[in-house]
Design an enzyme around this catalytic site. Structure first.
Site, PDB file in Angstrom:
ATOM      1  N   SER A 140      -3.946  -9.182   4.715  1.00 34.29           N
ATOM      2  CA  SER A 140      -3.756 -10.055   3.556  1.00 34.29           C
ATOM      3  C   SER A 140      -2.267 -10.158   3.286  1.00 34.29           C
ATOM      4  O   SER A 140      -1.490  -9.283   3.695  1.00 34.29           O
ATOM      5  CB  SER A 140      -4.475  -9.454   2.340  1.00 34.29           C
ATOM      6  OG  SER A 140      -4.078 -10.072   1.144  1.00 34.29           O
ATOM      7  N   TYR A 153      -6.831  -2.311  -3.797  1.00 33.27           N
ATOM      8  CA  TYR A 153      -6.841  -3.157  -2.606  1.00 33.27           C
ATOM      9  C   TYR A 153      -5.458  -3.239  -1.969  1.00 33.27           C
ATOM     10  O   TYR A 153      -5.320  -3.097  -0.746  1.00 33.27           O
ATOM     11  CB  TYR A 153      -7.334  -4.549  -2.999  1.00 33.27           C
ATOM     12  CG  TYR A 153      -7.468  -5.531  -1.861  1.00 33.27           C
ATOM     13  CD1 TYR A 153      -8.585  -5.505  -1.030  1.00 33.27           C
ATOM     14  CD2 TYR A 153      -6.499  -6.496  -1.634  1.00 33.27           C
ATOM     15  CE1 TYR A 153      -8.723  -6.421   0.009  1.00 33.27           C
ATOM     16  CE2 TYR A 153      -6.618  -7.408  -0.605  1.00 33.27           C
ATOM     17  CZ  TYR A 153      -7.730  -7.370   0.217  1.00 33.27           C
ATOM     18  OH  TYR A 153      -7.850  -8.269   1.245  1.00 33.27           O
TER      19      TYR A 153
END
Length: 335
Positions: A140, A153
């Site tokens: 990401s 995360y």
């Protein structure tokens, strides 16, 4: 990609993992689908078969190293040698860091970070002796740039980035032909925003602009096909974020502190979970139905990435030039 490649995809019951499994199935691959939820796995397996692939759904918690080892052995036994292993599975919490309990942080880290570690370990266990294979880590923009309300995360994705670089260097040192690459993703329209543990005032959403999971799946497949490229950035927002973070991280800190609380929450409604979050158990098992590939943002999500089309076009031109130079060099040597 040639027919009958054996591909393992974790987190394959929904979202990016499911879209990736179907993307490989379209090439004729045999796809092992690893996830916890039986309903989601059954739905994904049906889509893989409909797309022309062979499906092997395996219910497994990727945070359990022994379970991942057993799953890898089953894949090799029933489908054959693994050619591509794609790590996708994750769990998370939307909340300020001080509102996340130690148990929640540990569990999300075990799934999101250690799940990648155990998957990579099993892939290497089988690939290294054969001296071939590709591991794709689904990352990401948040693997480089942390944002508020997603400390769990972001921390895990940063850890995956460092872990992957370390393993890549070891493979290069050993002159291995096994490749490991990472794909950094933009905001994606997946069901996670409907089942993640949430303590925000309103329900969470991906930070716009939002892309469909099929955009991610195509990039993952291409990364598996061209693994010499150590990393791929998907979508202009990912490129912009990573460049801005490299150039002016302090300024980006302040911008995100001002904007990222509101941009990660839906404009209307209230927070809290509509049903048990998927942190501790599979959401489809809790609700008894398959959630599919897409989340709640089909009306605004983009099905294509102009940045990726441009990047693939440039890559195709460069590949053609390289092949031409190799051909010319061969003629000079043998002419």
């Amino acid at each position: 990609m040639s027919p009958r490649k054996v591909v393992v995809v974790t987190g394959a019951s929904a979202g990016v993992g499911r879209a990736t499994a179907v993307e490989f199935a379209r090439t004729g691959a045999a796809v092992a689908l690893l996830a916890r939820g039986v309903e989601g796995l059954d739905g994904a397996a049906g889509e893989v078969r409909d797309a022309g692939g062979t499906a092997l759904p395996i219910s497994v918690d990727v945070a359990d190293a022994d379970a991942v080892e057993a799953a890898a052995q089953r894949v090799e036994r029933e489908l054959g040698p693994v050619d591509v292993w794609v790590n996708v599975a994750f769990a998370s919490v939307f909340a300020p860091f001080t509102q996340v309990t130690p148990e929640e942080f540990r569990r999300a880290t075990e799934v999101t970070y250690l799940g990648f570690v155990w998957g990579t370990r099993e892939a290497l266990r089988h690939m290294v002796p054969r001296d071939r294979g590709v591991i794709v880590q689904v990352g990401s923009a948040l693997a480089y740039r942390g944002i508020p309300l997603q400390s769990v995360y972001c921390g895990a994705k940063h850890a995956i980035q460092g872990f992957t670089e370390s393993v890549r260097c070891e493979l290069l040192h050993d002159r291995s032909h096994v490749r490991i690459t990472m794909v950094q993703m933009p905001a994606l329209n997946t069901p996670q925003f409907d089942w993640v543990l949430n303590r925000l005032p309103r329900r969470p959403q991906p930070v716009p602009p939002i892309f469909q999971p099929e955009v991610a799946a195509r990039a993952i497949r291409r990364s598996a096909e061209h693994p010499r490229r150590r990393e791929r950035w998907v979508g202009a927002p990912t490129v912009g974020t990573l460049v801005a973070n490299a150039v002016a991280p302090g300024l980006l800190d302040r911008y995100l502190a001002h904007s990222a609380y509101d941009s990660q929450q839906r404009p209307t409604g209230t927070g809290g979970d509509l049903a048990p979050p998927n942190l501790w158990q599979a959401r489809d098992g809790a609700l008894g139905h398959d959630h599919g590939t897409h989340g709640s943002f089909d009306d605004v999500a983009k099905g294509e990435s102009g940045q990726q089309r441009l990047a693939w076009g440039v890559q195709g031109v460069l590949s053609g030039v390289r092949r031409g130079l190799e051909w010319a060099h061969g003629r000079r040597r043998h002419g």
